[in-house]
Structures are given as C-alpha cells and as structure tokens.
Design an enzyme around this catalytic site. Sequence first.
Site, PDB file in Angstrom:
ATOM      1  N   GLY A  69      29.187  61.645  43.152  1.00  0.00           N
ATOM      2  CA  GLY A  69      28.210  62.424  43.891  1.00  0.00           C
ATOM      3  C   GLY A  69      26.805  62.181  43.386  1.00  0.00           C
ATOM      4  O   GLY A  69      25.841  62.138  44.169  1.00  0.00           O
ATOM      5  N   HIS A 196      35.350  65.534  43.588  1.00  0.00           N
ATOM      6  CA  HIS A 196      36.024  66.378  42.599  1.00  0.00           C
ATOM      7  C   HIS A 196      35.638  67.843  42.725  1.00  0.00           C
ATOM      8  O   HIS A 196      36.240  68.700  42.086  1.00  0.00           O
ATOM      9  CB  HIS A 196      35.758  65.873  41.173  1.00  0.00           C
ATOM     10  CG  HIS A 196      34.377  66.113  40.671  1.00  0.00           C
ATOM     11  ND1 HIS A 196      33.311  65.314  41.001  1.00  0.00           N
ATOM     12  CD2 HIS A 196      33.887  67.065  39.844  1.00  0.00           C
ATOM     13  CE1 HIS A 196      32.228  65.768  40.403  1.00  0.00           C
ATOM     14  NE2 HIS A 196      32.543  66.832  39.703  1.00  0.00           N
ATOM     15  N   CYS A 320      22.095  79.665  25.321  1.00  0.00           N
ATOM     16  CA  CYS A 320      22.857  79.690  24.083  1.00  0.00           C
ATOM     17  C   CYS A 320      24.001  78.693  24.078  1.00  0.00           C
ATOM     18  O   CYS A 320      24.571  78.413  23.030  1.00  0.00           O
ATOM     19  CB  CYS A 320      23.418  81.093  23.832  1.00  0.00           C
ATOM     20  SG  CYS A 320      22.185  82.381  23.919  1.00  0.00           S
TER      21      CYS A 320
END
Length: 459
Positions: A69, A196, A320
Amino acid sequence: MPYFDTASAAPLHPVARQALQASLDEGWADPARLYREGRRARLLLDAAREAAADAVGCRPDELVFTPSGTHAVHSGMAGVLAGRRRVGGHLVVSAVEHSSVLHAAELHAAGGGLVDEVPVDRFGRVSASSYGERVGPSTALACLQSANHEVGTVQPVTEVAEVCAAAGVPLLVDAAQSLGWGPVPGNWSVLCASAHKWGGPAGVGLLAVRKGVRFSPQGPADERESGRSPGFVNLPAAVAAAASLRAVRAEADAEAARLRILVDRLRRRVARLVPDVEVVGHPDLRLPHLVTFSCLYVDGETLLHGLDRAGYSVSSGSSCTSSTLTPSHVLRAMGVLSEGNVRVSLPAGTTAAEVNGFLEVLPGLVAGVREQLGATEPVLSDPDAESLELDTLGLRCPQPVIELARAIGRVPVGGTVTVLSDDEVARLDIPAWCAMRGQVYMGEAPRPLGTAYTVRRAV
C-alpha cells in the site's frame, strides 16, 4: 488471545488462504507468455484485476497491483505530481494523513515543491471548505484519506472531491482503512489501498488511476502493470488479495452492524469505568470496528505491556510508545490527550465475551500504572504562594502532567503553576489536562532549556 489490532494488519481471511494456495499451484508462470502455463497465469491475473476493480469501483485497466500500500501511495503521488508539473508544484494534504502520504509530501517539498496541510477539528475531520481555500490554479494534487488509521474518523471524500473537481485538481484517496468496508464514494481521481488491512496477504497494494488523469510513472520504464508498478507481479498474492476483498465485502454490512454495537459498548463503558479518560475520534462518523481513547496520568507503553500480559493485543499512538518521544501526528493535529493512548480495532468474528473481558481487565491495569507512577489527585491545602514553577526537565510523559496535578492545589484560585518541560508531548497534554480538570491554560513561552507552560487555577 484476542487480537484487537486489525487496523495495523488483519488476520489472513480463510478465502485468502485458499486462493493463495490454489494460485501457488496454478499461477506460478509468467502471465506475459503465450504458452499454456503463461495463459493460465494470465487468466488468474485478469480475474483478480477484474474482481479488485469491481470492489474499488473502477475499470480493470485503471487498476494495477503494487508491492504494498505504501508503494501504491508513493507511486500514485509521484506519478500525478510529475504528470501535472506544468500546472505547478503545489500539493495539498490533510494533517492526519498516513505517514506514507506525509513522507512523500516531505520529499516533494525537499525537491522545491510547496505543501499545504489542511487542519482538522478535534474529531480529526477536515472540512471541504478548507480544501477549497487551498486548491487553486497551481495545485497539482490533493490527498485525503477515506478514514483515519488511528482514530477511525471518516472523512468527507465526496464533498472534497467536488471541491477539487471544480478547481480542476485530481484527488488521491488513501483507502487502506475503509476499502474492506465498502467502496469509496465521490469523484476521486486516484485510489490506493493495502491488502493486509482487509485480511489479504501482506505485500500487495492497489493503485487505481482514473482515465483522464495526467500520470507520468517515475523510475525506469517497465512494460508490466501499465508501467505504474515495475517488476513481476506477485500473482498468487494478488489473487488472494482480490478474493479476500470480495469475500469481506460480501460480509461487510452484517459484520459492520455487529461490530459497531461492540465498539459503542467500548466507547460508553471505557468512559464510565476508567476515571480521567478521553475517547477520541468522531462519535458517529467513524469506522465500525475501531475506538481510540487516552488515559490521563498513564504511561502508554506500560499499559500496552500490561494488556499484552493479560492477553489483549492493542496498539497506541501515544508518545510514550515511540522512540521519538513525540506524540502521534494525528493526535497532535486533533489537539487531544495523548497520554496512555490505546487503539482497539476489532477483527471480524470478535465476540461480546472478548470485549467484556477487555473491559474487565482495563480499569485495574490503568489504576496499577497510575499507582506505579505516583499519580494522585491534588491535595488542597493552604496555598504556598500565588505562583509556583515546576522544573520537570528530563521527565517524560506523563510525569510533567502528574507533577502539575500534584502542585495545582498549592496555589489559590487565581494563582498559577508554570511547568518547565523539554518533552514535546507536554505541549499537547498540559492543555488537555486543563480542559479535563476545569483549569485555565495560559499558554507557553520558550526558555533556554525547554518550554514553560503556565496554568491558572480556576477550581
């Protein structure tokens, strides 16, 4: 173990597995050759192209298979920009596009092109009028995703396509997240997708270019796939991608209705069960299988590890969990909380029991992470001073916000707390904390080390 990250990659669909195996046996030859093995391979490739084109809503000769993609996006953008270089070098993209689009835009800018980013609202949605203000006579291309990959918000592709068409500007749509749920509406010019994402094999992309769009393939010339994707097509994977796309689309309406009920439950229950949480993305105009939320005073990486140990595979846009320690560009563009960010994207077949199990373990895990980080409610005591300054240099999210929460009760109503931080995420999460806590964000100011963020206590 429930897998809740289908927005990254969906499990291989059974139809894809069957088609892949069959085409490995029958489609190994060169489809450009005239002997029987080549003719057999060509029949398989033509059938796959017709099936994929039917799902996309284009002509078979407008669609090619690419190695991914991302390759489809890069080839599509480069081809249109080169084909329309006489028009100008102006490129318009939304601020929440997939990184493949933004990386291509950066390359275009590095080569002397001009890139305009269209802002989004707090739900992550653009407006057609914002595109209308930016496209013009020198605009070579505009790009807009059909639905956001991080928060699920569906974009107004039809309206933006109309604005672009009126200005004579082609619109490239990244449909990776939505194509499995249905065709992309509107008069788009170029469309890209990735197998996918809907349960096809990895390593297969779709690139559709409408007739009439000026397109100049970049790189050495190649006779395969209309010259738009050089090299030998991975025919078994292309066959499996097309077969699985047809299969998931046949199930899409019923599965979308079922998953939307489960996601609605997640949106309601997470907000009710977990204190200080912000559910992000549009409440209605969204993909049926995806929900994203952010938890105040929570380290996202620790929370994701905890969920993994509990048996739930999810992802995050939290700073984080990134080596760059910067918030997701999507969350940053939306201006929402990024601490403790969790994206749940349900695969087909997810059960209510699996969702209920996730809701049972989540509150305890969030509370445990907050306890580890020492996150507590502000203690209201006799004010220490009219204003305080907190040095949180070197502390990473969510510690600067935790320190702010601890200190706000030490100033009187009307007093201020200034947080000095060198963590980029503070620019996003301190204003978000103020909005959640009813405090007043006064703004930021640069310092020799870091940035000072000032908050006025209102309650």
